[in-house]
Design a protein around this motif. Structure first.
Motif, short mmCIF file in Angstrom:
data_model
loop_
_atom_site.label_atom_id
_atom_site.label_comp_id
_atom_site.label_asym_id
_atom_site.label_seq_id
_atom_site.Cartn_x
_atom_site.Cartn_y
_atom_site.Cartn_z
N LYS A 134 6.72 -12.22 -1.17
CA LYS A 134 5.30 -11.87 -1.17
C LYS A 134 4.90 -11.20 -2.48
CE LYS A 134 4.49 -11.54 3.82
NZ LYS A 134 3.14 -12.00 4.09
N LYS A 148 0.48 -8.96 2.98
CA LYS A 148 0.81 -7.76 3.76
C LYS A 148 2.21 -7.86 4.33
CE LYS A 148 -3.81 -6.23 4.88
NZ LYS A 148 -4.79 -5.93 5.91
N PHE A 149 2.87 -6.71 4.45
CA PHE A 149 4.11 -6.65 5.19
C PHE A 149 4.24 -5.30 5.88
CE2 PHE A 149 5.83 -4.24 1.74
CZ PHE A 149 5.67 -4.95 0.55
N THR A 150 5.19 -5.22 6.81
CA THR A 150 5.38 -4.02 7.61
C THR A 150 6.74 -3.41 7.28
OG1 THR A 150 6.51 -5.13 9.44
CG2 THR A 150 4.10 -5.14 9.49
N THR A 186 9.58 -5.84 7.75
CA THR A 186 9.70 -7.00 6.88
C THR A 186 10.97 -6.88 6.04
OG1 THR A 186 7.28 -7.11 6.71
CG2 THR A 186 8.53 -8.36 5.10
N THR A 187 11.73 -7.96 5.97
CA THR A 187 12.98 -7.93 5.21
C THR A 187 12.69 -7.85 3.72
OG1 THR A 187 13.09 -10.34 4.97
CG2 THR A 187 14.11 -9.38 6.96
N TYR A 188 13.70 -7.38 2.98
CA TYR A 188 13.55 -7.30 1.53
C TYR A 188 13.26 -8.69 0.94
CZ TYR A 188 14.55 -7.07 -3.40
OH TYR A 188 14.45 -7.18 -4.76
N GLN A 246 -0.19 -1.05 0.14
CA GLN A 246 0.33 -2.40 0.30
C GLN A 246 0.28 -3.09 -1.08
OE1 GLN A 246 1.23 -4.58 3.07
NE2 GLN A 246 1.55 -2.78 4.37
N THR A 278 11.69 -11.21 2.23
CA THR A 278 10.29 -11.58 2.45
C THR A 278 9.37 -10.74 1.58
OG1 THR A 278 10.76 -12.29 4.72
CG2 THR A 278 8.47 -11.79 4.20
N LYS A 279 9.66 -9.45 1.46
CA LYS A 279 8.86 -8.59 0.58
C LYS A 279 8.89 -9.13 -0.84
CE LYS A 279 9.45 -4.22 3.09
NZ LYS A 279 10.00 -2.86 3.04
N CYS A 333 5.12 0.13 -2.68
CA CYS A 333 4.70 -0.06 -1.28
C CYS A 333 5.42 0.89 -0.32
CB CYS A 333 4.90 -1.50 -0.85
SG CYS A 333 3.72 -2.64 -1.61
N SER A 384 -3.94 -11.31 4.72
CA SER A 384 -2.64 -11.17 5.38
C SER A 384 -1.50 -11.81 4.58
CB SER A 384 -2.68 -11.76 6.79
OG SER A 384 -2.89 -13.16 6.71
#
Length: 198
Positions: free
Chosen positions: A149, A136-138, A141-143, A102, A145-146, A96, A133
């Motif tokens: 997900k 998805k992350f931006t 986004t913290t590691y 993504q 949270t990634k 990503c 959604s």
């Protein structure tokens, strides 16, 4: 389908950084595009590089340039996974880092190169009633949270039947949706190899 064609894409992709780059470029070309148009786009990109008209929208040119500049690192990352140095969630997170990629398309890259995960594209998400959604992350986004997900994406693909089932079901669905473009589900599956030259 998967047993024959996915094996060919895996062997092809892991043979060299150039083949990995071509595989990732095919995945990028498929973003928001019908699968039957991807082969034409890939030929355009192979012939014209970053001047290809197929790269003239969205973030696709940035993706192409990044992949060309980092193809050896991407190749080595895939082999790190194969040797057990990183796990599947970390592999997806690293993929990503590629502009425009993504989790869904990182899953497609993993499917094509390793036979893992799968591509829950817009057709699959609708079919299985999943909100896009969710995965998805931006850049912000913290590691942690990634990682959550990515783990959820992997678990979802497994819950839906795994990489082989997702590949075969997608090919069958696409053949039914586009009977003038594909003669059968086997045809849809085979063009993954045809597009790559695998």
């Amino acid at each position: 389908m998967y047993k024959t064609h996915n094996r060919r894409t895996r062997i092809y992709a892991l043979a060299s950084p150039e083949n990995v780059a071509n595989t990732v470029t095919m995945v990028s070309a498929s973003i928001m595009q019908p699968w039957y148009s991807v082969g034409r786009q890939l030929k355009d990109i192979q012939a014209n590089g970053e001047n290809a008209t197929s790269l003239n929208w969205g973030i696709k040119k940035a993706c192409y340039k990044y992949v060309q500049e980092n193809k050896r690192d991407i190749f080595l990352t895939l082999h790190e996974y194969k040797s057990g140095d990183i796990d599947l969630a970390d592999l997806l997170i690293r993929l990503c880092d590629i502009p425009g990629i993504q989790l869904v398309k990182a899953g497609f890259i993993a499917q094509l190169t390793l036979g893992k995960v799968g591509c829950l594209d817009i057709h699959n998400l609708r079919m299985y009633g999943i909100n896009a959604s969710t995965f998805k992350f931006t850049d912000k986004t913290t590691y942690a949270t990634k990682r959550k997900k990515a783990e959820l994406y992997i678990a979802t693909c497994e819950r839906l039947g795994g990489s082989e089932y997702l590949w075969d079901a997608w090919c069958e669905n696409l053949a039914e949706c586009h009977p003038t473009k594909f003669t059968s589900k086997h045809h849809v599956s085979r063009v993954h190899c045809d597009y790559l030259g695998a």
